[in-house]
Design an enzyme around this catalytic site. Structure first.
Site, PDB file in Angstrom:
ATOM      1  N   GLU A  60      75.063 118.766  45.548  1.00  0.00           N
ATOM      2  CA  GLU A  60      75.597 119.608  44.566  1.00  0.00           C
ATOM      3  C   GLU A  60      76.363 120.725  44.653  1.00  0.00           C
ATOM      4  OE1 GLU A  60      72.695 120.168  41.682  1.00  0.00           O
ATOM      5  OE2 GLU A  60      72.707 117.860  41.043  1.00  0.00           O
TER       6      GLU A  60
ATOM      7  N   GLU B 118      72.114 110.756  41.127  1.00  0.00           N
ATOM      8  CA  GLU B 118      70.933 111.311  40.199  1.00  0.00           C
ATOM      9  C   GLU B 118      71.302 110.984  38.761  1.00  0.00           C
ATOM     10  OE1 GLU B 118      70.195 115.400  41.007  1.00  0.00           O
ATOM     11  OE2 GLU B 118      70.362 115.365  43.123  1.00  0.00           O
TER      12      GLU B 118
HETATM   13 ZN   LIG Z   1      69.978 117.939  40.645  1.00  0.00          ZN
END
Ligand SMILES: [Zn+2]
Ligand SMILES: [Zn+2]
Ligand SMILES: [Zn+2]
Lengths: 652, 652, 652
Positions: free
Chosen positions: A145, A316
């Site tokens: 991320e 995710e």
């Molecule tokens: Zn995450």
């Protein structure tokens, strides 16, 4: 890679080694193929500088592999261990108040720090060395991320030096920079690149050029950071995909640029958390708190399909309540299934749930998994299993069908309007969304194009909303395009150097569009001006000097939508009703087919199947479309969180 | 100490010495017994380092003593003089942005600074030496309002070193700490205690364990700071009470812990100011702006009665408008009397008004006193005199009657939910209040118990709302308890190490309560879900897996209140209506008597008297209760701010 | 200087030299007389330290002069070039968080820095040397918008040292300072001036005296900074006016004080931007977003007429949308004309539009000019031309007619209530406005007086609202005054040392007003209490002890307006209805003539003309007033943004 499948994020280092076997067995039982591991485990791999322990990772991969699972290994560079801070005390990100951020959570590094970039290469090499040939290895994830927790822009000394070098490369001479930035304006002229500091803590706002260049520089550092790992990983295993897990709506860096050194784009989809922290109204947040906003996920799916040049995953997927939003509701039963199906319909190769088992400690202990902390199945466990069976039953494969409508999406435009909004809150993304939603409500599939696109071939309608500045590729695409174009407000209102173009916005050749924006009226969005025929304009209204045909005008007599041949120009920001009217008009002009969808229902076509998903909290009844032969999952009657899959007469 | 009496806060150093005599005479006229002095006078006692002047204080005590007044001498450690900053430049508190706070107001010291702790001992010894044997001395106050202005947590170098030592003592080894904190989670593992920094300015939230331990450490420093003064003062005068004036609703440190080195707890009661800065709704703030919220004071009274192990005072009682809230209304005529009576009814030994005379200069010049700046009586002067006469007339004495209902109150739980709310704004205190208010509306007296209580003997109903973690004493108390228990949402949802217990919340033996919280649904409090039969749940809803009897369920079918024998478990946060239903149900189950009180009226029993106070702004009529024989103050007809005292047939 | 005329702000350094000629010709065509140049051009005049280039400025003045234009040359001290930071690294302003502000925008200097003050003298001398005798030179502007971007108060080391020196001069001894500040209060006493630091980052609010003195000191530095330039400029050209362009509603320094070293006051009028950033309600902002609030400009005009001792300009007049507010609407067609006419009616000598041509680059690229970026006329170009012709046609000259009503305006009072509001948001300026607006709605002209006024002669009514402290001059003025006085809430409630006066507020001799404020009731402004007869009080209510006649009282029986002879005292803040009643009553008492104006219309008399301006967005019809003979511009029927000029029978 065309058979969609499931994955899961797993942290063997959190659990006793004796539990790995049963975990792996149950993953296989759910129907999972990919297991991501390792992205936060640096301190377990290298507890002290140079003291290595890769044994546990190899054993975990052995165990997973024994159950037929493929492992995505993440480089752990988002979580440098505490000892790293002693090696590189100046490696930390510095925030916009000039404060160095401390160790104790994650992402505590500055992308500009070359010493840490080398550490990131070192741990990547060590991973390659120790697990790069493991038979269970199925791919790599770089870092985690990028940009999370607002870390793209760092105001460190490393950034200051890096920025100067970057500027020197961009402008060549300080006079050229002064000229490009318009530094004469407030005696902001520099005599030398070494005088340039980062644009923070100025008395009033800095030159927008300085800020935009710093945003560009910062974005470039993310790309450069990723490239280091990508080059090493590809050199070692050219056969395996390198993936990064982006976050939807984190627009601080150019995802298209970073993805140039990726094989597959992925993103982390948390529909409920993202809605909670979004700027949607309280009403929308309450209405969809257990489902997520109906078009938020679809738009991100389409963006990442473009970012990944067709190849993309959900790395995710929210499985239940999360921990990081202000409020963290329990999803409607069925949403963990719906979200996966929606992603697959938009072309995802893999949907990987985060995480396998809820971890009982530390920051994310309230983040649900497929298993509860006591190892019992959480609701998503069963929903994932259902998806896995349904995928197999339908045999869906192939790719998301190429859309006939495309929208240009541009990170730089988002930065530019943040730098100089002129109307508070003006956003490129919001304008893309404003065009996207009415298309989706008509059942129309959409492709996203980057602003570096040089041809619009194959599309019947292209939409360019709120684009900062033209570039040569896009000019070429437009010049050669024979379809319908809808160009949105503020597009082309700046040059790449953040100046008003000499010909004024939208800065198109007069034979293409005889219109110029001579003045802008920016107002509080609560103040609306009705448009004759329906809908309203607000927030951003352009005063046009034009000889184009006026299609819509507001009740004050200002042109709102004008056209010249197949080119339409929208000279204002519109409310939902106006945007639906504008889009309906464009669909009509371009003669594009639409569907009659119940409110809250959306759909997407992939591989000869149309997948419907009901985001509404009540039941909905589908109208069978002409091109559909049968329902292979579900039926025309959709409950809340329902999914229906229709087979098409002709594969798409 | 059983005869309740009045006090006042006095600053002889503010006024010409010739005025002291008449001040003392008028205090006696009002009926005042105790006069607190000295707590801000360090620069007057020691104008330069080592240059002492205690003469004025002795003379002031002489004068007060001559009028029969007893003096509470405050240690002036909340206001170290400017020269102290030169002796200890690093003694200042450092805020959560890492900024040292400057001299120029008060509380500019860090509780962790050992050098300043020694200075505080030194000035305490000097006070003992100079006035410790003065015949007018009636007791001591340590410091002033610990924690005021958000100074409990300081991020100083002293705190950093102190925290490491504290952690070493708590965990023994760094491996134990890593294990307890779950540091493996994001590679947050430490190799050594010396690597641990304070949890501030991390990129995203730090490990909740780290933060909670820092909160515990910081609370311990307040207790340690107080102990230094207490030990000296008790050694010198074992016969005199040592008191500290806490602030209600300042929960940053554990008041129970600090009070271990106090003889008497006191608190500073500013009903209007506290309402203004509270998170009550705008409606409540407008409705009660001249009275204070009806249950806010009572709850604090009950808390400090527990904190003081039965002995407690009001050290500062609001007498009129104050200066420090956003808006500072004039109280309703009579409130200075009502507030005092309410405190006495809850068991206060002394109610001391703040301050004698409004001071015409500096920060608090708009803070009313019993006298105006021109020495004329302010309204509270006469109200205090009335209280003094009424106390004498009734002859009320003894203690607040032991209640039959108790609620567990726990500072650590307040910290824990601040550290990791999961639902924004989730608060232990708010849940205590949510149980307290419906009890008080039924005229039920309440005792507060700390979470270190090891027996519930004598109570018919005990309520434990939103408790962070069980401890052995409380487990013992529950195990041996035969009365009714109402355990509230989130209770026992963590271990003391801030992890989810293996058995899941509420983590009670199955034979006691066969229920586990398998998932939490946290939502915006504005979104309510009705409960069948009345009331609604919102904000925090637990998904229970249970075999207990479902007493209440919501319209979505989720259990809200379940029971197993005499143990009731409330699995959600409720609105006012639901909480009244739950409490009414518990009162019914436990067969407890209630009263029929008009809205806005509350009451409390002490020493054979029931005192009623009307917080409403309109008149109210009492219904005579069965156990009452006569009204000795007031009547059944109560005006706004009215007080009625009923004599009970049997002393309580 | 009595013939009103137009000006414009011009930046020759932004444009190719060959364009100057046509620019000058078009300025003359518009009817412009004055051209302001140079105030941001330091880096163009001195690109490197000591390397001078004044040639371009001389040539620009040559060109402008050839077209009969007079040039106002601005000293460029608001924009020191980047190299200046190397000469004086500590010259930057430091904000209230202790952070030095960086180069990259403007106003990055601290007024206390003596080194920079000398640099400002140096560049002023250089300007005098190079253009001081230029035949086109018509005057000077010092710096630009003192105080803009919150730069009046700077917490630098230079300020710290300067503040100590200033305090030593003010108080003589540290004991005197301790006494004056009431430092005994919290042991805040100093032993020496060198112990005094700036009042920032204290634990709770610092002593109000310390803060107010720092505000006074900071204001004095602005005056001292201006004086340096003024003295040089006047010495060089005693015949030319020295002007500064103030910003309306920037009250951080005393404009009256700064104007002591100015010949002419000017202000920069941005009606739409100022409304957007004001604290007006959302309704008012929406209603007047294209016009500006109807009384906001008039009040500023009247203030600057007082500040300039009769001589004042608009140096920057908004011509179209600006760039710096949250939203930047397009003005109603005609507003650029209306605003100019309004200023002239209030006595302006010059209205100078900002700017000539919209600059296509840097921070203000979205700020409109008289010309668009492509050099085509913007709407204001034609409106300015119309004004110029109308001025000539009417022949209006002379001065604004002296009003019969005056209001005392005092910067120090604004600081004082910011320092210690007691009721959040309490403001002197707001109370001046509350009295001003109802006067203007009745067509009554108003003069502004500073609090240093020593006579009220010539006024029939004087209003003193919310004045911090009396001074000897004002006491004299009151004592000798025979007209009507309306004294507003909180006036005289403090001494100059920020203490409550011994006699309590309003601190007037009893034979003048037998009333004292014994208590203040400050409440949320949303909570209103009706006044008998109409209107309501809220926010600030004083409890009066008085023998004066009660004129108005509220429904709770508290006196609101009391009178003793011709002196009226208003003991509360009122809503609009109450303030209109109070003002109507005063006008009636003083027997002052009023006009019957349509809503949204205001007027002002100058030189025998009454100018009406319609701020409303609908048409309005005037009622011919008795003293008017004819309409020389417009008619009794006024469209939105309409201007009507009536000739009076007798010149005013
Ligand atoms: Zn995450
Ligand atoms: Zn206090
Ligand atoms: Zn300006």
């Amino acid at each position: 890679m065309s058979k969609p499948t499931l994955g899961v994020c797993y942290y063997p280092e959190h659990w006793p080694e004796e539990r790995w076997e049963s975990d792996a067995a149950r993953m296989a039982e759910v129907g999972i193929t990919y297991v991501r591991i390792g992205e936060f485990a640096w301190s377990k791999l290298e507890p002290r500088p140079g003291e290595l322990d890769f044994g546990w990772m190899v054993r975990a991969m052995d165990t997973l592999g024994r159950h037929g699972l493929e492992v995505i290994v993440g480089t752990p560079t988002a979580t440098p261990p505490r000892w790293m801070m002693d090696k590189h005390p100046d490696m930390v990100a510095v925030d916009a108040n000039g404060r160095p951020r401390n160790f104790g959570s994650r992402r505590h590094y500055c992308f500009s720090h070359l010493g840490y970039r080398e550490e990131s290469a070192r741990i990547t090499r060590l991973l390659i060395e120790h697990v790069g040939q493991h038979p269970a290895l199925g791919g790599w994830q770089t870092d985690n991320e990028y940009g999370c927790h607002d870390t793209t822009c760092s105001y460190s000394e490393a950034a200051r030096l890096g920025f100067r070098t970057w500027l020197k490369a961009r402008y060549g001479s300080i006079d050229a920079l002064n000229e490009a930035w318009g530094n004469i304006f407030w005696s902001m002229e520099y005599n030398d690149f070494d005088q340039i500091d980062l644009p923070l803590l100025t008395v009033t706002e800095p030159n927008p050029n300085a800020t935009l260049d710093f945003r560009r520089y910062s974005s470039d550092q993310v790309a450069a950071f990723n490239k280091v790992q990508f080059d090493l990983l590809k050199a070692a295993r050219p056969d395996l995909p390198v993936i990064h897990n982006f976050m939807g709506r984190f627009t601080a860096f150019d995802h298209f640029e970073v993805a140039k050194t990726l094989d597959v784009a992925s993103w982390d989809s948390y529909p409920l958390g993202h809605l909670d922290v979004s700027d949607e109204s309280a009403e929308v947040k309450a209405q969809f708190m257990r489902q997520g906003e109906p078009d938020a996920q679809g738009l991100q799916h389409d963006i990442y399909r473009a970012v990944g040049r067709g190849r993309w995953w959900i790395m995710e997927q929210q499985p239940g309540p999360v921990n990081w939003a202000s409020y963290n509701p329990d999803p409607l039963p069925g949403m963990a299934r719906l979200w996966a199906w929606e992603a697959f319909a938009h072309g995802a190769e893999v949907v990987s749930y985060f995480r396998w088992r809820q971890y009982h400690s530390a920051q994310e202990q309230m983040h649900a998994g497929l298993l509860r902390p006591d190892s019992e199945p959480a609701p998503a466990y069963h929903e994932a299993m259902q998806v896995s069976r349904e995928l197999a039953a339908t045999g869906i494969a192939g790719e998301a069908r190429k859309a006939r409508v495309a929208i240009v999406y541009d990170y730089e435009s988002e930065w530019a309007w943040e730098v100089q909004p002129q109307a508070k809150g003006f956003s490129h993304h919001a304008h893309v969304r404003a065009a996207y939603v009415p298309l989706r409500k008509r059942g129309v599939d959409v492709d996203i194009l980057s602003a570096q696109t040089d041809t619009f071939e194959g599309y019947d309608l292209v939409i360019i909303p709120a684009l900062f500045a033209w570039n040569d590729k896009l000019r070429t695409a437009i010049a050669n395009y024979e379809g319908h174009l809808l160009i949105g407000p503020r597009t082309g209102s700046k040059t790449g150097n953040f100046t008003i173009p000499q010909a004024l916005a939208p800065d198109l050749p007069r034979n293409m569009l005889d219109a110029r924006v001579v003045r802008v009226d920016s107002t509080n969005p609560a103040v609306e001006v009705s448009v004759r025929g329906g809908g309203a304009v607000r927030h951003w209204r352009e005063r046009l000097e034009t000889r184009a045909a006026v299609e819509f005008e507001d009740v004050e007599g200002f042109p709102v939508l004008v056209s010249q041949g197949k080119l339409f120009y929208l000279a204002a920001s519109g409310d939902r009703a106006l945007m639906q009217r504008v889009i309906d008009r464009m669909l009509d002009e371009a003669d594009l087919p639409t569907l009659n969808l119940p409110a809250g229902v959306r759909c997407r076509v992939r591989d000869g199947f149309r997948v419907y998903f009901n985001y509404g909290s009540t039941s909905a009844t589908l109208t069978r479309a002409d091109d559909e032969t049968e329902y292979v999952v579900g039926s025309e009657s959709m409950g809340p969180a329902g999914v229906t899959v229709a087979r098409l007469a002709k594969a798409g």
